[in-house]
Design a protein around this motif. Sequence first.
Motif, PDB file in Angstrom:
ATOM      1  N   ALA A  11      43.258  51.434  52.549  1.00 21.92           N
ATOM      2  CA  ALA A  11      43.228  50.828  53.882  1.00 21.92           C
ATOM      3  C   ALA A  11      41.889  51.043  54.582  1.00 21.92           C
ATOM      4  O   ALA A  11      41.551  50.303  55.512  1.00 21.92           O
ATOM      5  CB  ALA A  11      44.361  51.406  54.731  1.00 21.92           C
ATOM      6  N   GLY A  12      41.110  52.030  54.152  1.00 24.15           N
ATOM      7  CA  GLY A  12      39.842  52.291  54.808  1.00 24.15           C
ATOM      8  C   GLY A  12      38.656  51.620  54.145  1.00 24.15           C
ATOM      9  O   GLY A  12      37.521  51.742  54.632  1.00 24.15           O
ATOM     10  N   ALA A  13      38.887  50.890  53.042  1.00 22.72           N
ATOM     11  CA  ALA A  13      37.775  50.318  52.274  1.00 22.72           C
ATOM     12  C   ALA A  13      37.009  49.257  53.060  1.00 22.72           C
ATOM     13  O   ALA A  13      35.780  49.219  53.015  1.00 22.72           O
ATOM     14  CB  ALA A  13      38.300  49.720  50.970  1.00 22.72           C
ATOM     15  N   ALA A  14      37.705  48.384  53.783  1.00 19.77           N
ATOM     16  CA  ALA A  14      37.047  47.285  54.487  1.00 19.77           C
ATOM     17  C   ALA A  14      36.061  47.818  55.523  1.00 19.77           C
ATOM     18  O   ALA A  14      34.912  47.361  55.604  1.00 19.77           O
ATOM     19  CB  ALA A  14      38.088  46.390  55.144  1.00 19.77           C
ATOM     20  N   ALA A  15      36.485  48.803  56.318  1.00 19.19           N
ATOM     21  CA  ALA A  15      35.597  49.359  57.341  1.00 19.19           C
ATOM     22  C   ALA A  15      34.488  50.197  56.709  1.00 19.19           C
ATOM     23  O   ALA A  15      33.343  50.177  57.181  1.00 19.19           O
ATOM     24  CB  ALA A  15      36.410  50.206  58.317  1.00 19.19           C
ATOM     25  N   THR A  45      34.435  41.879  54.158  1.00 23.33           N
ATOM     26  CA  THR A  45      35.036  40.884  55.049  1.00 23.33           C
ATOM     27  C   THR A  45      35.926  39.899  54.315  1.00 23.33           C
ATOM     28  O   THR A  45      36.894  39.391  54.884  1.00 23.33           O
ATOM     29  CB  THR A  45      33.937  40.103  55.787  1.00 23.33           C
ATOM     30  N   ALA A  46      35.590  39.585  53.068  1.00 28.62           N
ATOM     31  CA  ALA A  46      36.410  38.630  52.311  1.00 28.62           C
ATOM     32  C   ALA A  46      36.124  38.799  50.825  1.00 28.62           C
ATOM     33  O   ALA A  46      35.000  39.110  50.433  1.00 28.62           O
ATOM     34  CB  ALA A  46      36.086  37.196  52.736  1.00 28.62           C
ATOM     35  N   SER A  83      45.240  44.213  42.754  1.00 28.10           N
ATOM     36  CA  SER A  83      44.803  44.534  41.397  1.00 28.10           C
ATOM     37  C   SER A  83      43.409  43.980  41.098  1.00 28.10           C
ATOM     38  O   SER A  83      42.749  44.442  40.159  1.00 28.10           O
ATOM     39  CB  SER A  83      45.820  43.995  40.374  1.00 28.10           C
ATOM     40  N   ARG A  84      42.956  42.989  41.878  1.00 26.63           N
ATOM     41  CA  ARG A  84      41.579  42.515  41.772  1.00 26.63           C
ATOM     42  C   ARG A  84      40.668  43.289  42.725  1.00 26.63           C
ATOM     43  O   ARG A  84      39.528  43.616  42.386  1.00 26.63           O
ATOM     44  CB  ARG A  84      41.499  41.014  42.082  1.00 26.63           C
ATOM     45  N   GLN A  85      41.176  43.584  43.911  1.00 27.84           N
ATOM     46  CA  GLN A  85      40.416  44.386  44.861  1.00 27.84           C
ATOM     47  C   GLN A  85      40.134  45.783  44.299  1.00 27.84           C
ATOM     48  O   GLN A  85      39.154  46.438  44.681  1.00 27.84           O
ATOM     49  CB  GLN A  85      41.187  44.502  46.181  1.00 27.84           C
ATOM     50  N   PHE A  86      40.992  46.224  43.396  1.00 24.84           N
ATOM     51  CA  PHE A  86      40.797  47.496  42.691  1.00 24.84           C
ATOM     52  C   PHE A  86      39.387  47.598  42.136  1.00 24.84           C
ATOM     53  O   PHE A  86      38.706  48.611  42.305  1.00 24.84           O
ATOM     54  CB  PHE A  86      41.837  47.564  41.562  1.00 24.84           C
ATOM     55  N   TRP A  87      38.914  46.513  41.487  1.00 27.73           N
ATOM     56  CA  TRP A  87      37.587  46.540  40.872  1.00 27.73           C
ATOM     57  C   TRP A  87      36.480  46.504  41.922  1.00 27.73           C
ATOM     58  O   TRP A  87      35.433  47.142  41.772  1.00 27.73           O
ATOM     59  CB  TRP A  87      37.448  45.376  39.889  1.00 27.73           C
ATOM     60  N   LEU A  88      36.728  45.772  42.988  1.00 21.12           N
ATOM     61  CA  LEU A  88      35.745  45.717  44.069  1.00 21.12           C
ATOM     62  C   LEU A  88      35.537  47.097  44.682  1.00 21.12           C
ATOM     63  O   LEU A  88      34.404  47.541  44.895  1.00 21.12           O
ATOM     64  CB  LEU A  88      36.211  44.724  45.136  1.00 21.12           C
TER      65      LEU A  88
END
Length: 213
Positions: A73-77, A82-83, A109-114
């Motif tokens: 939950a803290g990754a975006a900040a 942003t997208a 599961s894709r954001q995992f790699w990001l």
Amino acid sequence: MPHPHIARRQSGFTLIEIAIVLVIIGLLLGGILKGQELITQARIRNVANDFQSMTAAINLYQDRYRALPGDDAGAAARWGITAPTPSSGTVGDGIIAGDYNTATASDESRQFWLHLRRAGLVGGAVTDDTNPPNAASGVTGVQNGAFNIPGIVICSNNLPAKIAQAIDTQFDDGKSDTGTVRAAAGTTAGAAASPDANYVDDGTKFYVVCKAP
């Protein structure tokens, strides 16, 4: 008319020449087979390293950020992401939503790699959320639950039976339907593992193998 004392030239190969040719052919075939075996062993090592590396990356990420990559939950900040933002599942619930080989960029599961690339724990551009390839021209990925293995699992697909069984034997019991390493022919890491305990090495079946970290 040839001179009667001049012997006619023998045609064809002698037994010695045939034997030499057969030896050369045998050496060539032996070299080819040995080369293929070396390639297979190298692929097995690479796939095994993928599983071990992913386990280490997940553990390091959790130790550093107190969250699962992809479900953080803290990754975006933290990184100004942003997208796309995760849209499947609930961010921060300890579950990585989405299939291991999903094509949807917003799945956890894709954001995992990001997240792992942003953290510098796997190679690739920090904006890249795609699954990395494995040594068998397939992909490696993660999802929550597969083949009745509870929790997050790491999966690798397009593995020939020889490689799949070697991975299972190295990390578990060598059976596709039991233990912490399970598999099924195809590309779907669903609820059911292979109905056969033994991997079928008939040249036509390719397996997706999933392992608990």
